[in-house]
Design an enzyme around this catalytic site. Structure first.
Site, PDB file in Angstrom:
ATOM      1  N   CYS A 115       0.809  -1.224   0.000  1.00  0.00           N
ATOM      2  CA  CYS A 115       0.000   0.000   0.000  1.00  0.00           C
ATOM      3  C   CYS A 115       0.844   1.277   0.000  1.00  0.00           C
ATOM      4  CB  CYS A 115      -0.907  -0.015   1.231  1.00  0.00           C
ATOM      5  SG  CYS A 115      -2.318   1.098   1.042  1.00  0.00           S
ATOM      6  N   ASP A 139      -5.956  -3.455  11.799  1.00  0.00           N
ATOM      7  CA  ASP A 139      -4.773  -2.603  11.761  1.00  0.00           C
ATOM      8  C   ASP A 139      -4.503  -2.023  13.151  1.00  0.00           C
ATOM      9  OD1 ASP A 139      -2.683  -1.078  10.742  1.00  0.00           O
ATOM     10  OD2 ASP A 139      -3.971   0.452   9.842  1.00  0.00           O
TER      11      ASP A 139
END
Ligand SMILES: O=C(O)c1ccccc1N[C@@H]1O[C@H](COP(=O)(O)O)[C@@H](O)[C@H]1O
Length: 206
Positions: free
Chosen positions: A6, A126
Protein backbone atom coordinates in the site's frame (compact mmCIF):
# COMPACT_ATOMS: atom_id res chain seq x y z
CA UNK A 1 -1.20 -15.79 1.42
CA UNK A 2 -2.71 -12.66 -0.15
CA UNK A 3 -0.27 -9.74 -0.05
CA UNK A 4 -1.30 -6.10 -0.45
CA UNK A 5 1.35 -3.43 -0.87
CA UNK A 6 0.00 0.00 0.00
CA UNK A 7 0.82 3.68 -0.37
CA UNK A 8 2.33 3.49 -3.87
CA UNK A 9 3.06 6.88 -5.42
CA UNK A 10 5.29 6.35 -8.43
CA UNK A 11 5.61 4.15 -11.51
CA UNK A 12 8.71 2.56 -9.99
CA UNK A 13 6.72 1.63 -6.87
CA UNK A 14 4.01 -0.02 -8.95
CA UNK A 15 6.43 -1.88 -11.20
CA UNK A 16 8.41 -3.17 -8.20
CA UNK A 17 5.25 -4.39 -6.43
CA UNK A 18 3.87 -6.12 -9.53
CA UNK A 19 7.24 -7.71 -10.39
CA UNK A 20 7.59 -8.96 -6.80
CA UNK A 21 4.21 -10.70 -7.08
CA UNK A 22 1.88 -8.51 -5.02
CA UNK A 23 -1.79 -9.55 -5.16
CA UNK A 24 -3.01 -6.00 -4.55
CA UNK A 25 -1.61 -2.48 -4.71
CA UNK A 26 -3.03 0.41 -2.71
CA UNK A 27 -3.34 4.10 -3.59
CA UNK A 28 -4.04 6.44 -0.67
CA UNK A 29 -6.67 9.15 -1.21
CA UNK A 30 -6.94 9.88 2.52
CA UNK A 31 -4.99 12.61 4.30
CA UNK A 32 -1.45 11.22 4.39
CA UNK A 33 2.13 11.76 3.32
CA UNK A 34 1.31 9.02 0.79
CA UNK A 35 -1.75 10.72 -0.63
CA UNK A 36 -1.91 10.99 -4.42
CA UNK A 37 -4.41 12.73 -6.65
CA UNK A 38 -6.89 10.96 -8.89
CA UNK A 39 -4.95 11.66 -12.08
CA UNK A 40 -1.76 10.12 -10.67
CA UNK A 41 -3.72 7.12 -9.40
CA UNK A 42 -5.39 6.67 -12.79
CA UNK A 43 -2.00 6.69 -14.50
CA UNK A 44 -0.51 4.22 -11.99
CA UNK A 45 -3.54 1.92 -12.04
CA UNK A 46 -3.28 1.69 -15.83
CA UNK A 47 0.13 -0.02 -15.40
CA UNK A 48 -1.28 -2.75 -13.17
CA UNK A 49 -2.20 -6.08 -14.79
CA UNK A 50 -5.79 -7.39 -14.43
CA UNK A 51 -4.57 -10.14 -12.11
CA UNK A 52 -3.53 -7.59 -9.47
CA UNK A 53 -6.23 -5.81 -7.47
CA UNK A 54 -6.05 -2.00 -7.41
CA UNK A 55 -7.30 -0.55 -4.11
CA UNK A 56 -8.28 3.04 -3.26
CA UNK A 57 -7.80 3.87 0.43
CA UNK A 58 -10.18 6.40 2.05
CA UNK A 59 -10.73 7.61 5.61
CA UNK A 60 -13.89 9.40 6.73
CA UNK A 61 -14.24 11.29 3.44
CA UNK A 62 -17.40 12.61 1.83
CA UNK A 63 -19.11 9.95 -0.26
CA UNK A 64 -18.91 12.15 -3.35
CA UNK A 65 -15.12 12.16 -3.06
CA UNK A 66 -14.99 8.35 -2.92
CA UNK A 67 -17.33 8.02 -5.85
CA UNK A 68 -15.40 10.55 -7.96
CA UNK A 69 -12.06 8.84 -7.23
CA UNK A 70 -13.44 5.40 -8.10
CA UNK A 71 -14.88 6.70 -11.36
CA UNK A 72 -11.77 8.66 -12.32
CA UNK A 73 -9.24 5.93 -11.57
CA UNK A 74 -11.08 2.65 -12.12
CA UNK A 75 -9.73 1.14 -8.88
CA UNK A 76 -11.30 -2.26 -8.37
CA UNK A 77 -11.50 -2.15 -4.59
CA UNK A 78 -12.35 0.47 -1.97
CA UNK A 79 -10.75 0.33 1.48
CA UNK A 80 -12.62 2.37 4.10
CA UNK A 81 -10.16 3.04 6.88
CA UNK A 82 -12.01 5.33 9.26
CA UNK A 83 -15.20 5.36 11.29
CA UNK A 84 -17.60 4.73 8.40
CA UNK A 85 -20.88 3.17 9.55
CA UNK A 86 -23.06 0.54 7.88
CA UNK A 87 -25.10 3.16 5.99
CA UNK A 88 -21.91 4.60 4.52
CA UNK A 89 -20.71 1.14 3.47
CA UNK A 90 -24.07 0.46 1.84
CA UNK A 91 -23.91 3.75 -0.03
CA UNK A 92 -20.45 2.89 -1.39
CA UNK A 93 -21.66 -0.59 -2.33
CA UNK A 94 -24.53 1.09 -4.14
CA UNK A 95 -22.30 2.98 -6.57
CA UNK A 96 -19.48 0.42 -6.92
CA UNK A 97 -19.77 -1.45 -10.20
CA UNK A 98 -20.57 -5.18 -9.75
CA UNK A 99 -17.63 -7.41 -8.88
CA UNK A 100 -15.64 -4.70 -7.07
CA UNK A 101 -14.31 -5.38 -3.58
CA UNK A 102 -15.20 -3.50 -0.41
CA UNK A 103 -12.65 -3.63 2.41
CA UNK A 104 -13.39 -2.60 5.97
CA UNK A 105 -10.24 -1.50 7.77
CA UNK A 106 -10.57 -1.28 11.54
CA UNK A 107 -8.11 -0.06 14.12
CA UNK A 108 -7.96 -2.60 16.88
CA UNK A 109 -8.19 -1.23 20.39
CA UNK A 110 -9.07 -4.15 22.59
CA UNK A 111 -11.52 -6.38 20.75
CA UNK A 112 -11.41 -6.75 16.98
CA UNK A 113 -14.72 -6.30 15.15
CA UNK A 114 -16.30 -9.41 13.69
CA UNK A 115 -16.15 -10.07 9.97
CA UNK A 116 -19.25 -8.97 8.06
CA UNK A 117 -20.64 -6.28 10.39
CA UNK A 118 -20.36 -3.74 7.55
CA UNK A 119 -21.19 -6.34 4.87
CA UNK A 120 -17.63 -5.99 3.66
CA UNK A 121 -15.91 -8.51 1.39
CA UNK A 122 -12.62 -8.32 3.27
CA UNK A 123 -11.90 -7.25 6.85
CA UNK A 124 -8.57 -5.55 7.57
CA UNK A 125 -7.31 -5.34 11.14
CA UNK A 126 -4.77 -2.60 11.76
CA UNK A 127 -2.96 -0.72 14.52
CA UNK A 128 -4.71 2.30 16.13
CA UNK A 129 -2.94 4.80 13.84
CA UNK A 130 -3.12 3.73 10.18
CA UNK A 131 0.02 3.98 8.13
CA UNK A 132 2.23 4.80 11.11
CA UNK A 133 4.28 1.61 11.01
CA UNK A 134 3.22 0.67 14.52
CA UNK A 135 2.69 -2.92 15.55
CA UNK A 136 -0.19 -3.84 17.85
CA UNK A 137 -0.62 -6.51 20.47
CA UNK A 138 -2.28 -9.56 18.98
CA UNK A 139 -2.31 -11.47 22.25
CA UNK A 140 -5.68 -11.44 23.92
CA UNK A 141 -7.45 -10.30 20.75
CA UNK A 142 -10.00 -12.66 19.32
CA UNK A 143 -8.99 -12.81 15.66
CA UNK A 144 -11.20 -14.01 12.78
CA UNK A 145 -11.07 -17.69 11.84
CA UNK A 146 -8.46 -18.70 9.21
CA UNK A 147 -11.17 -19.36 6.59
CA UNK A 148 -12.37 -15.73 6.77
CA UNK A 149 -11.01 -13.23 4.24
CA UNK A 150 -9.13 -10.94 6.60
CA UNK A 151 -5.89 -8.99 6.30
CA UNK A 152 -3.41 -8.27 9.04
CA UNK A 153 -1.71 -4.84 8.95
CA UNK A 154 0.21 -2.54 11.27
CA UNK A 155 3.97 -2.27 11.47
CA UNK A 156 4.69 -5.31 9.33
CA UNK A 157 8.21 -5.55 7.86
CA UNK A 158 10.21 -8.17 5.95
CA UNK A 159 11.72 -9.16 9.30
CA UNK A 160 8.54 -9.64 11.31
CA UNK A 161 5.89 -10.69 8.76
CA UNK A 162 6.72 -14.41 9.05
CA UNK A 163 6.23 -14.48 12.80
CA UNK A 164 3.08 -12.35 12.48
CA UNK A 165 1.57 -14.83 10.01
CA UNK A 166 2.46 -17.76 12.27
CA UNK A 167 0.81 -16.08 15.25
CA UNK A 168 -2.31 -14.56 13.69
CA UNK A 169 -2.93 -16.96 10.77
CA UNK A 170 -4.53 -14.27 8.58
CA UNK A 171 -5.85 -14.81 5.06
CA UNK A 172 -3.48 -12.05 3.92
CA UNK A 173 -1.21 -9.21 4.96
CA UNK A 174 -0.98 -5.50 4.12
CA UNK A 175 2.08 -3.27 4.42
CA UNK A 176 3.14 0.30 3.85
CA UNK A 177 5.76 1.78 6.26
CA UNK A 178 7.77 -1.43 6.49
CA UNK A 179 8.75 -1.28 2.82
CA UNK A 180 9.92 2.33 2.85
CA UNK A 181 13.44 3.79 2.81
CA UNK A 182 12.06 6.94 4.43
CA UNK A 183 8.52 8.04 5.29
CA UNK A 184 6.40 7.84 2.15
CA UNK A 185 9.26 6.67 -0.09
CA UNK A 186 9.08 3.03 -1.14
CA UNK A 187 12.18 0.86 -1.47
CA UNK A 188 12.00 -1.79 -4.24
CA UNK A 189 14.40 -4.06 -2.37
CA UNK A 190 12.22 -4.00 0.76
CA UNK A 191 9.13 -4.67 -1.39
CA UNK A 192 10.83 -7.79 -2.81
CA UNK A 193 12.03 -8.90 0.63
CA UNK A 194 8.55 -8.49 2.10
CA UNK A 195 6.88 -10.52 -0.64
CA UNK A 196 9.51 -13.26 -0.29
CA UNK A 197 9.12 -13.47 3.49
CA UNK A 198 5.30 -13.47 3.38
CA UNK A 199 5.18 -16.09 0.61
CA UNK A 200 7.68 -18.39 2.33
CA UNK A 201 5.63 -18.31 5.50
CA UNK A 202 2.39 -18.82 3.56
CA UNK A 203 3.85 -21.92 1.88
CA UNK A 204 5.21 -23.29 5.19
CA UNK A 205 1.74 -22.87 6.65
CA UNK A 206 0.19 -24.75 3.74
O1 LIG B 1 -0.67 4.74 4.64
C1 LIG B 1 -1.31 5.71 5.05
O2 LIG B 1 -0.76 6.80 5.19
C2 LIG B 1 -2.75 5.57 5.39
C3 LIG B 1 -3.49 6.70 5.62
C4 LIG B 1 -4.83 6.62 5.93
C5 LIG B 1 -5.45 5.39 6.03
C6 LIG B 1 -4.71 4.23 5.82
C7 LIG B 1 -3.37 4.30 5.50
N1 LIG B 1 -2.61 3.16 5.29
C8 LIG B 1 -2.96 1.86 5.72
O3 LIG B 1 -2.24 1.55 6.91
C9 LIG B 1 -1.95 0.15 6.94
C10 LIG B 1 -0.47 -0.15 6.97
O4 LIG B 1 0.22 0.63 7.78
P1 LIG B 1 1.76 0.39 8.13
O5 LIG B 1 2.29 -0.79 7.36
O6 LIG B 1 1.77 0.17 9.59
O7 LIG B 1 2.40 1.66 7.71
C11 LIG B 1 -2.45 -0.41 5.64
O8 LIG B 1 -3.72 -0.99 5.84
C12 LIG B 1 -2.54 0.77 4.75
O9 LIG B 1 -3.53 0.58 3.77
Amino acid sequence: MFVKVCGLRTEQDVDAAVAAGADAVGFVFAESVRRIDAETARRLAARVPESVLTVGVFRDQPLDEVRAAVEATGVRAVQLHGHEDLAYFEAVRGFLPPGRTLIRAASVRGQAPAYGERREDVLLLDAPVPGAGETWDLTGTRLPAPDVRWLLAGGLTPANVGAAIRTARPWGVDVSSGIEASRGVKDPELIRAFLKAAREEGVERG
